[in-house]
Design a protein around this motif. Sequence first.
Motif, PDB file in Angstrom:
ATOM      1  N   TRP A   1      -6.897   3.895   6.061  1.00 59.52           N
ATOM      2  CA  TRP A   1      -7.436   2.692   6.702  1.00 59.52           C
ATOM      3  C   TRP A   1      -7.366   2.806   8.221  1.00 59.52           C
ATOM      4  CZ3 TRP A   1      -6.024  -1.386   9.850  1.00 59.52           C
ATOM      5  CH2 TRP A   1      -6.877  -2.496   9.834  1.00 59.52           C
TER       6      TRP A   1
ATOM      7  N   TYR B   1       0.831  -1.211   0.000  1.00 56.35           N
ATOM      8  CA  TYR B   1       0.000   0.000   0.000  1.00 56.35           C
ATOM      9  C   TYR B   1       0.862   1.257   0.000  1.00 56.35           C
ATOM     10  CZ  TYR B   1      -3.699  -3.233   1.419  1.00 56.35           C
ATOM     11  OH  TYR B   1      -4.589  -4.277   1.467  1.00 56.35           O
TER      12      TYR B   1
ATOM     13  N   LEU C   1      -5.389  -5.377   3.839  1.00 53.80           N
ATOM     14  CA  LEU C   1      -6.248  -4.677   4.780  1.00 53.80           C
ATOM     15  C   LEU C   1      -7.677  -4.717   4.245  1.00 53.80           C
ATOM     16  CD1 LEU C   1      -4.009  -1.559   5.544  1.00 53.80           C
ATOM     17  CD2 LEU C   1      -4.249  -3.660   6.881  1.00 53.80           C
TER      18      LEU C   1
ATOM     19  N   GLU D   1      -2.956   5.235   1.621  1.00 54.15           N
ATOM     20  CA  GLU D   1      -3.899   4.136   1.832  1.00 54.15           C
ATOM     21  C   GLU D   1      -3.852   3.611   3.264  1.00 54.15           C
ATOM     22  OE1 GLU D   1      -4.026   2.247  -2.684  1.00 54.15           O
ATOM     23  OE2 GLU D   1      -2.332   1.795  -1.361  1.00 54.15           O
ATOM     24  N   THR D   2      -2.648   3.462   3.835  1.00 53.76           N
ATOM     25  CA  THR D   2      -2.578   2.994   5.228  1.00 53.76           C
ATOM     26  C   THR D   2      -3.122   4.046   6.186  1.00 53.76           C
ATOM     27  OG1 THR D   2      -0.277   3.744   5.438  1.00 53.76           O
ATOM     28  CG2 THR D   2      -0.640   1.444   4.798  1.00 53.76           C
TER      29      THR D   2
ATOM     30  N   ARG E   1     -11.671  -4.053   3.581  1.00 52.17           N
ATOM     31  CA  ARG E   1     -12.494  -2.843   3.557  1.00 52.17           C
ATOM     32  C   ARG E   1     -13.265  -2.741   4.865  1.00 52.17           C
ATOM     33  NH1 ARG E   1     -15.760  -1.958  -1.913  1.00 52.17           N
ATOM     34  NH2 ARG E   1     -16.043   0.026  -0.827  1.00 52.17           N
TER      35      ARG E   1
END
Length: 520
Positions: A416, A408, A517, A412-413, A519
């Motif tokens: 999340w 990622y 990871l 993105e991390t 959704r």
Amino acid sequence: MTPGDPQERLADYRAKRDFAVTAEPSGTDPPPDAGHRFVVQRHRASRLHYDLRLEIDGVLVSWAVPKGPTLDPDARRLAVHVEDHPLDYFDFEGVIPAGEYGGGDVIVWDWGTWALAEGDDAQAAVDVGDLHVDLRGEKLAGRFVLVHRGRGERDWLLLHKHDDEAVAGWDPEDHPRSVKSGRTNDEVRARPDATWTRHGDQPTWDPATGDELAALDALGANGTWELQGHTVRLTDLDKVLSPGRDDEPPVTKRDLVRHLVGVAPHLLPYLHDRAVNLHRYPNGVGTRGFWQKKVPDHAPDWVSRWANPDAEPGKSNAYVVADNPATLAWLANEAAFELHAWTSPTDAPDRPSWALIDLDPGTDTTFDDLLVLARLHRTALEHLGVSATPKVSGRRGLQIWVPVGGRYTFAETRAWVEGLSRAVAATVPELVSWAGKKADRGGLARLDYAQNAVNKTLVAPFSPRPAPGAPVSVPITWDELDDPELAPDRWTIRTVLDRLADVGDPLRPLIGLDQELPRL
């Protein structure tokens, strides 16, 4: 050459070597079932070169590539066809004695598997001088072509096709470490007999020997210390850097050196492949420390460095990479009380290895409050099927490290972690503030997802903290969140090795885990 008997094909290899002197394998064992492995060894003999070897018909068919293989599709590399090697040469790493054929140091630079891309007989393709293969290694990937130049019996060309794995300007010298042990050629040359084995996808390191530690204890206030092939200059070893805690004596620089070297086999897996930011306290933890990112000019030549290609003008662009115990000793001598490693490795600085959940206490937050938040995250992560491990910070906080294996971006991390933490906080809004500044939080905790960014760091596992007794940041098990004796600064540099002997490191198995990871 026809396939023939693998033992007959190794005659030239054996004739050039004295196996009573060299540690290279003789290849006397019967070969295993046919496989499709490849290996590239970085070999510093009379001249540096890379040896590309493909497993074909019971031997390793080999080429010496002076400039090394590359993913650059516009580069053409000379590849000199050399004698076949035995299959057990596949993972050879060490030092060939001077005076022996190929004398010099060797590392396993890359390895993996290959598939024939054209035709159905690899040895026949070698015999006609036109071999097309797809490599799947840790560094090399994509379509490679080996073609006989026709100018001499041994001269071939190695090139990479224009495919999805091609990378313009890719230089093998930018990726110098062994995929087997994590070592460089210099480190293999310094300690060829050291035990460096793989733990999952990560190397491990030998601790300092009893004799080396005795030599440290015998040093005066200043002196040089020989540690694992490196000479470390140490100064002011008896200087107090931190007051003691409870009835313990104060912590000296010598104590800090001993801690970082002693914990090296557990700390280096989190540091060896990434830049580190240093929080230094040369005048002790009771004074104002300072952050240092740039490698100082006086750093020894053997300290590894990484130049950040994306550094802004005027910003630090040359960082320490702590990849051996001697570097940790040198950092301790610099009074680097805190080591904060980048979340991403140097070979992919924009791809984090970890998603970080930082439970940052406010002025009124109790440790019990943090435990409530940590347990709620535990429940959420279990529900999602996500592997993660908590860690006490060594000061007041708790963190949760989630391995993501570089799949990622930081954006993105960060997104999340924010989504997860906001869902958790919604169940206990009275404990959490989302204000960025601590002064604006009304004494509440913050779930700091913003740490998931380039060059945003949390303290490394087993790094000390600048407080009385030199407490240490320690990974814990999820069950320990329910231990009534747990405290964020429970372990110090004097007790953490006992903790490791009893419990080990519960975070270690997650290093390098390529985890999706889900959704939210």
